[in-house]
Design an enzyme around this catalytic site. Structure first.
Site, mmCIF file in Angstrom:
data_model
loop_
_atom_site.group_PDB
_atom_site.id
_atom_site.type_symbol
_atom_site.label_atom_id
_atom_site.label_comp_id
_atom_site.label_asym_id
_atom_site.label_seq_id
_atom_site.Cartn_x
_atom_site.Cartn_y
_atom_site.Cartn_z
ATOM 1 N N ASP A 87 0.805 -1.230 0.000
ATOM 2 C CA ASP A 87 0.000 0.000 0.000
ATOM 3 C C ASP A 87 0.834 1.274 0.000
ATOM 4 O O ASP A 87 1.995 1.289 0.387
ATOM 5 C CB ASP A 87 -0.952 0.012 1.210
ATOM 6 C CG ASP A 87 -0.217 -0.113 2.539
ATOM 7 O OD1 ASP A 87 0.750 -0.905 2.627
ATOM 8 O OD2 ASP A 87 -0.593 0.590 3.505
ATOM 9 N N GLU A 144 -0.791 -1.851 5.172
ATOM 10 C CA GLU A 144 0.078 -1.797 6.360
ATOM 11 C C GLU A 144 -0.061 -0.450 7.053
ATOM 12 O O GLU A 144 0.022 -0.369 8.269
ATOM 13 C CB GLU A 144 1.547 -2.034 5.957
ATOM 14 C CG GLU A 144 2.485 -2.259 7.144
ATOM 15 C CD GLU A 144 2.799 -1.002 7.934
ATOM 16 O OE1 GLU A 144 2.858 -1.073 9.183
ATOM 17 O OE2 GLU A 144 2.959 0.072 7.320
ATOM 18 N N GLU A 145 -0.278 0.613 6.266
ATOM 19 C CA GLU A 145 -0.266 1.968 6.823
ATOM 20 C C GLU A 145 -1.529 2.329 7.597
ATOM 21 O O GLU A 145 -1.513 3.246 8.395
ATOM 22 C CB GLU A 145 -0.085 3.002 5.704
ATOM 23 C CG GLU A 145 1.222 2.882 4.929
ATOM 24 C CD GLU A 145 2.424 3.417 5.698
ATOM 25 O OE1 GLU A 145 2.253 3.891 6.835
ATOM 26 O OE2 GLU A 145 3.532 3.345 5.143
ATOM 27 N N ARG A 184 17.104 -6.412 16.054
ATOM 28 C CA ARG A 184 17.292 -6.706 17.472
ATOM 29 C C ARG A 184 16.301 -7.789 17.888
ATOM 30 O O ARG A 184 15.216 -7.886 17.327
ATOM 31 C CB ARG A 184 17.145 -5.456 18.329
ATOM 32 C CG ARG A 184 15.735 -4.964 18.515
ATOM 33 C CD ARG A 184 15.676 -3.544 19.075
ATOM 34 N NE ARG A 184 16.430 -3.368 20.301
ATOM 35 C CZ ARG A 184 15.975 -3.677 21.511
ATOM 36 N NH1 ARG A 184 14.774 -4.188 21.658
ATOM 37 N NH2 ARG A 184 16.727 -3.485 22.586
ATOM 38 N N HIS A 369 7.861 8.670 4.450
ATOM 39 C CA HIS A 369 6.631 9.469 4.569
ATOM 40 C C HIS A 369 6.847 10.933 4.177
ATOM 41 O O HIS A 369 5.982 11.769 4.417
ATOM 42 C CB HIS A 369 5.989 9.394 5.962
ATOM 43 C CG HIS A 369 5.426 8.047 6.284
ATOM 44 N ND1 HIS A 369 4.390 7.850 7.172
ATOM 45 C CD2 HIS A 369 5.753 6.808 5.825
ATOM 46 C CE1 HIS A 369 4.113 6.545 7.255
ATOM 47 N NE2 HIS A 369 4.935 5.895 6.445
#
Ligand SMILES: [Zn+2]
Ligand SMILES: [Zn+2]
Length: 397
Positions: A87, A144-145, A184, A369
């Site tokens: 997306d 996802e956004e 991580r 973004h």
């Protein structure tokens, strides 16, 4: 600046390099035609067509526009999932690229066009070589956004229908050195919640405040008091953020408005801290407003959960990346990011790991973004080759 990564598997690198013009063209096609979450109809068609042509078994419609592409080889019943997001964002593009968005106000400003392209590139090589024993599930997810496409695909039976022993995903990061794998164990991205607070006052003449209930003053007071939530109510070693990102009230200097509105983003990792944040934000907003004789309407929405990497799979990715790119190109994130990712939901269901891949061109690259951000095409063969390495290694014959 040019970059070179040493790939131990020159076969993979060469195979990918041969497809580089296709990858670039594919990425530019996706970039030119961005679509907002759950509207990725053309994107989804494009991706599915490619995968069908490569010989994948393609299942569509999970999470509305989501796709799972399955490739089986050998006899093992092991399976691995690799995810890309498809997306774009509601941003008006300012890159000036000749492949800039043709959809006004919509832009691939997070590089999901690149993520999708890298996975398509990997898909092609995996299908050509068939150098693994088991099943590869390539997950192309929507939204996802905004709407949590990951969760929607899971609710549509993703892992029951396409069993995966582990699931992996990555995000490009223009602030990290080119080709650097950064990850991580444990928490890597935060949970995100949103809150809209409306202070319900009583409007009137700016010269006669005694006859009004001024929601701007109450709102300002709420904003200041909210600064104590993290500093006074949460354990000092527990990472949390409360940001008031918008404050809207009034239109004229001599008019006291009826209402004032605030929009908050709230980040956390620990579920108890998350509950405490909500409880305290409600108390502060209601209590502050009450002290001015006003009430508030509070709309508190839980967003994505925190993304928590699994130890064995994180170690696996780190080791694979060291072999793939050299130890100097793999580093551990000292702190988790306070950003959020719906990859969280895959990791709640299956073991796996999410990591960042550095794509820096210069020190001053526009961030994700930003209307001038553009995915760095130079990383395409590296990302694609890494996914090939991962699938072939994870499902080693
Ligand atoms: Zn994004
Ligand atoms: Zn993103």
């Amino acid at each position: 600046m040019t970059h070179s990564l040493q790939h131990p598997s020159s076969q993979t690198s060469n195979a990918i390099a041969n497809h580089m013009p296709d990858l670039r063209a594919m990425r530019h096609h996706l970039h030119r035609n961005p679509e907002i979450g759950l509207s990725e109809f053309k994107t989804s068609d494009f991706v599915a067509e490619q995968l069908v042509a490569m010989g994948y078994e393609v299942t569509r419609g999970l999470g509305k526009t989501g796709i799972v592409a399955t490739l089986r080889n050998g006899t093992s019943n092991r399976g691995v999932g690799i995810r890309a997001d498809m997306d774009a964002l509601p941003i008006h593009e300012e890159t000036g690229a000749d492949y800039a968005s043709i959809n006004p106000g919509i832009m691939h400003a997070c590089g999901h066009d690149g993520h999708t392209t890298m996975l398509l590139g990997a898909a092609k090589i995996l299908a050509e070589r068939r150098n693994f024993d088991g099943t590869v599930h390539l997950i192309f997810q929507p939204a996802e956004e905004n709407f949590g496409g990951a969760r929607m695909m899971i609710e549509d039976g993703l892992f029951e229908r396409f069993p995966c022993d582990a699931v992996f995903g990555l995000h490009n990061e223009p602030s990290l050195p080119f080709g650097q794998f950064v990850l991580r164990d444990g928490p890597i991205m935060a949970a995100v919640d949103e809150c809209k607070i409306t202070v319900n006052g009583y409007g009137g003449h700016g010269a006669e405040p005694q006859f009004a209930s001024d929601p701007i003053v109450a709102g300002a007071s709420i904003i200041m008091a909210l600064q104590t939530v993290v500093s006074r109510n949460i354990h000092p070693l527990m990472p949390t953020v409360v940001t008031v990102g918008a404050f809207h009230a009034g239109v004229a200097s001599n008019v006291i408005p009826e209402t004032a509105e605030m929009l908050l983003t709230i980040r956390s990792f620990d579920p108890e801290a998350r509950d405490e944040l909500e409880k305290r934000i409600r108390m502060v907003a209601e209590g502050q407003a009450a002290s001015y004789g006003m009430g508030v309407t509070l709309d508190y929405e839980r967003g994505y959960n925190a993304t928590i990497n699994h130890k064995a799979e994180t170690d696996y990715i780190a080791n694979l990346a060291r072999r793939f790119a050299g130890a100097e190109n793999v580093s551990e994130m000292p702190h988790p990011s306070m950003g959020s990712e719906d990859f969280a939901y895959y990791l709640e269901k299956r073991p796996g790991a999410f990591f960042f891949l550095g794509t820096q061109r210069t020190e001053n690259d526009p961030p994700l973004h930003h209307p001038k951000y553009d995915f760095n095409d130079d990383i395409l063969p590296i990302g694609a080759a890494f996914w090939v390495e991962l699938a072939e290694d994870y499902l080693k014959a």
